[in-house]
Design a protein around this motif. Structure first.
Motif, mmCIF file in Angstrom:
data_model
loop_
_atom_site.group_PDB
_atom_site.id
_atom_site.type_symbol
_atom_site.label_atom_id
_atom_site.label_comp_id
_atom_site.label_asym_id
_atom_site.label_seq_id
_atom_site.Cartn_x
_atom_site.Cartn_y
_atom_site.Cartn_z
ATOM 1 N N LEU A 394 -8.147 7.252 3.765
ATOM 2 C CA LEU A 394 -6.012 7.731 3.961
ATOM 3 C C LEU A 394 -6.302 7.136 5.938
ATOM 4 O O LEU A 394 -5.306 6.635 6.282
ATOM 5 C CB LEU A 394 -6.300 8.934 4.263
ATOM 6 C CG LEU A 394 -5.353 9.293 4.754
ATOM 7 C CD1 LEU A 394 -4.165 9.583 4.238
ATOM 8 C CD2 LEU A 394 -5.758 10.960 4.826
ATOM 9 N N THR A 397 -5.255 3.750 5.400
ATOM 10 C CA THR A 397 -3.748 3.671 4.803
ATOM 11 C C THR A 397 -3.069 3.899 6.144
ATOM 12 O O THR A 397 -2.093 2.977 7.092
ATOM 13 C CB THR A 397 -3.435 4.615 3.930
ATOM 14 O OG1 THR A 397 -4.276 4.457 2.985
ATOM 15 C CG2 THR A 397 -2.229 4.856 3.713
ATOM 16 N N ARG A 398 -3.347 5.000 7.017
ATOM 17 C CA ARG A 398 -2.512 5.402 8.564
ATOM 18 C C ARG A 398 -2.354 4.674 9.351
ATOM 19 O O ARG A 398 -1.591 3.800 9.675
ATOM 20 C CB ARG A 398 -3.222 6.602 9.161
ATOM 21 C CG ARG A 398 -2.905 7.919 8.136
ATOM 22 C CD ARG A 398 -3.347 9.012 9.077
ATOM 23 N NE ARG A 398 -2.910 10.471 7.820
ATOM 24 C CZ ARG A 398 -3.781 11.006 8.429
ATOM 25 N NH1 ARG A 398 -4.190 11.312 9.109
ATOM 26 N NH2 ARG A 398 -3.886 12.679 7.820
ATOM 27 N N ALA A 401 -0.220 1.542 7.796
ATOM 28 C CA ALA A 401 1.329 1.747 7.748
ATOM 29 C C ALA A 401 1.650 1.057 8.837
ATOM 30 O O ALA A 401 3.295 1.688 9.476
ATOM 31 C CB ALA A 401 1.347 2.795 6.934
ATOM 32 N N GLU A 402 1.094 2.068 10.411
ATOM 33 C CA GLU A 402 2.065 2.253 11.796
ATOM 34 C C GLU A 402 2.067 0.857 12.204
ATOM 35 O O GLU A 402 3.290 0.686 12.713
ATOM 36 C CB GLU A 402 1.135 3.841 12.956
ATOM 37 C CG GLU A 402 0.827 4.659 12.530
ATOM 38 C CD GLU A 402 -0.484 6.029 13.002
ATOM 39 O OE1 GLU A 402 -0.975 4.886 13.887
ATOM 40 O OE2 GLU A 402 -0.458 6.686 12.646
ATOM 41 N N GLN A 427 -3.084 10.906 -1.890
ATOM 42 C CA GLN A 427 -3.204 11.023 -0.199
ATOM 43 C C GLN A 427 -2.945 10.169 0.279
ATOM 44 O O GLN A 427 -2.526 9.800 1.331
ATOM 45 C CB GLN A 427 -4.638 12.162 0.046
ATOM 46 C CG GLN A 427 -5.135 12.832 -0.122
ATOM 47 C CD GLN A 427 -5.608 13.413 -1.594
ATOM 48 O OE1 GLN A 427 -5.890 12.492 -2.857
ATOM 49 N NE2 GLN A 427 -5.553 14.879 -2.079
ATOM 50 N N ASP A 430 0.503 9.328 0.273
ATOM 51 C CA ASP A 430 1.750 10.483 1.074
ATOM 52 C C ASP A 430 2.045 10.299 2.433
ATOM 53 O O ASP A 430 2.683 10.768 2.978
ATOM 54 C CB ASP A 430 0.584 12.155 1.462
ATOM 55 C CG ASP A 430 0.939 13.280 0.354
ATOM 56 O OD1 ASP A 430 1.642 13.175 -0.213
ATOM 57 O OD2 ASP A 430 -0.166 13.759 0.664
ATOM 58 N N VAL A 431 1.327 8.638 2.879
ATOM 59 C CA VAL A 431 1.577 7.717 3.422
ATOM 60 C C VAL A 431 2.072 6.492 3.435
ATOM 61 O O VAL A 431 3.290 5.484 4.339
ATOM 62 C CB VAL A 431 -0.352 7.556 4.547
ATOM 63 C CG1 VAL A 431 0.460 6.687 6.242
ATOM 64 C CG2 VAL A 431 -0.709 8.899 5.031
#
Length: 563
Positions: A394, A397-398, A401-402, A427, A430-431
């Motif tokens: 996760l 991924t965050r 994505a950011e 999970q 979700d992002v």
């Protein structure tokens, strides 16, 4: 007279064909009568001249290649022929007193071992390396180059293995089929054969001994069957199957959808701007995987933001308002870059590759993302999706994505290539906005089997219930979050497997453009409930063979002519 015999192999490019076997000229091998080296410097220069001649020959082939993908494969092999590491390894063997061809052979083996340890893309290049060795050896011995013979009539090529450099320049009008003893389902040779539309079978053990030049063969590249000395009824059955296949494919155009109207986007895998132009001219709904690493490999410095922007804009323009899914740089330990060398690793396949390299070299990622944003600004109607490779957590991924959203990119996703990403898909989604399953790597990591080792091909089958369970977990994560999940691995181009994937919940399938028609036809023969039933049977099956057999048993009989 040759007796009729049936050999089994692995079908890697669907289609049927029959014709006389044409044996690929074998390598001459080490000269058994050559003297030991008494002047290593002079002999080293001889070997360098031979390697340079091979490189020049491959570049000439590249200039005549019909597609950018073929050209890129040939140019990469030509560059490998003049690799300084190979020449230095030859010098070491000559210094020991070995003759020139023995030194070249032993040095190649040392070099090949290093590539195998790197895994991934570099391991795929071992076949290229052996091809270079064999051509240079022939040059040193004054013998004809090994490889595909000149064909006056259509034939079926038979070889122990076929180098990608050979496959890339085949003429489909003269090569009716390919059968090899070695090779894997996801090798460059297999992928190129599918792109050329040539039926192909790998891992047909003993074929070179059983099929002397001129022996008639009949092959089915869908099921991996080779018939040696077929009867007239064998050939007629294959011809009928080919006609039935053509009839089944006749109406397979337009949007992908099941018989009851459930939409499934059918997309193309591409690697270059030229690939994009060629694929966009076909009946596809976009590109589900644009591999951007061709811009980065074999370079001393990273491509500029301007160069990248031009390439990405060209790809977007080719597809207009159709979807284009771009995978950010998938390189690192298994695809080392001269300008981003993070140092040696004991197990590169599990090392700093894909997104892990991007986190170590944020400048490379941000330049690429900025170029994609600039390309999208130039082609605002394009449906641009961007995804990161080799994501497991996760936090990763965050982070991605950011980074992508900071450049204003509209759709940000992740590749699911590890069991960790599959199990935690809900999970991650979700992002992220979407996920795309790379079935080749997911199979490799789930089954702990090197995807380049042909002897392990049975473990790498996407029909393995454990792999299907990972795909199901990913799709469940997509359903829980309302985010789409696609497949961009080779499994998506298998018409029978495509039905299972749709039944599991996959919303899009990306494949070699030549496979889209068969997948489209397969979907239109079945409704969504049948696809779901197939998926349940396959996941619950005890073995990969049982999974495929269970699905085939309830499939429309027409499908047997498409796989």
């Amino acid at each position: 007279m040759t007796d009729r015999e049936i050999l089994g192999g692995i079908g890697v490019s669907a289609g049927t064909a029959s014709g006389a076997a044409a044996l690929v000229t074998p390598a001459a091998g080490v000269d058994p009568n050559e003297p030991a080296s008494t002047d290593p410097a002079a002999d080293g220069q001889r070997v360098r001249e031979a390697l340079a001649a091979v490189s020049a020959s491959l570049r000439e082939r590249a200039a005549r290649a019909g597609s950018e993908t073929s050209r890129a494969v040939l140019e990469a092999t030509a560059a490998l022929a003049t690799d300084r590491g190979l020449a230095k390894a030859v010098d070491k063997e000559l210094a020991k007193g070995s003759g020139v061809t023995r030194a070249l052979c032993d040095a190649t083996e040392v070099f090949a071992s290093k590539l195998r340890k790197l895994g991934g893309y570099m391991a795929e290049r071992v076949t290229d390396l052996y091809d270079i060795r064999d051509r240079a050896t022939a040059f040193l011995r004054g013998l004809p180059e090994p490889g595909v013979p000149d064909l006056a009539e259509p034939a079926i090529l038979v070889a122990h293995d076929l180098a990608p450099a050979e496959t890339a320049t085949l003429n489909p009008a003269l090569v009716r089929g390919i059968v090899t003893e070695a090779g894997g389902a996801t090798s460059h040779t297999a992928i190129l054969a599918a792109q050329l539309g040539i039926p192909a079978i790998v891992q047909a053990k003993g074929i070179t001994q059983r099929a002397a030049g001129g022996t008639v063969l009949a092959i089915d590249g869908g099921v991996g069957e080779v018939i040696i000395a077929p009867t007239p009824s064998d050939v007629e059955e294959l011809e009928q199957r080919s006609r039935r296949r053509a009839q089944a494919l006749a109406g397979s155009s337009g949007e992908g959808a099941t018989r009851d109207g459930h939409k499934v986007k059918l997309l193309a895998n591409i690697g270059t701007a030229e690939d994009a132009a060629a694929a966009a001219a076909k009946d596809v709904e976009g590109a589900g995987l644009f591999r951007t690493e061709f811009l980065f490999l074999e370079r001393e410095a990273a491509p500029s933001i301007e160069e990248q922007t031009e390439t990405y804009a060209s790809v977007l323009e080719s597809f207009g308002d159709r979807r284009v899914v771009v995978r950010t740089l998938d390189a690192g330990a298994d695809k080392p870059l001269a300008f981003a060398d993070l140092g040696p690793e004991d197990n590169p396949a599990l090392g700093r590759r894909g997104l892990r390299l991007s986190q170590a070299r944020e400048d490379l990622l941000h330049t690429q993302l900025a170029a994609l944003a600039a390309a999208h600004a130039r082609v605002p109607d394009a449906e641009l999706w961007v995804m990161a490779p080799m994501v497991s957590t996760l936090e990763e991924t965050r982070w991605f994505a950011e980074a992508a959203r900071s450049h204003g990119l509209p759709r940000v996703g992740v590749m699911v290539e590890t069991p960790a990403a599959a199990i935690r898909a809900a999970q991650l989604l979700d992002v992220a906005d979407f996920a795309s399953i790379g079935t080749n790597d997911l199979s490799q990591y789930t089954m702990a089997a090197d995807r380049m080792q042909g002897e392990l091909a049975h473990l790498l089958s996407p029909w393995q219930p454990a792999v299907l369970s990972m795909i199901r977990a990913t799709c469940q994560g997509g359903a829980a979050t309302g985010k789409p999940v696609g497949v961009c691995g080779e499994a998506g181009g298998d018409p029978l497997m495509a039905l299972v994937l749709v039944g599991l919940g996959v919303a899009s399938l990306s494949m070699a453009p030549s496979k889209v028609g068969a997948v489209c036809a397969a979907l239109r023969l079945h409704d969504l409930d049948t696809c779901r039933q197939m998926a349940n049977f396959a996941v619950d099956a005890p073995t990969a063979d049982d999974a495929r057999a269970a699905v085939l048993a309830i499939a429309d009989p027409v499908l047997r002519d498409l796989v």
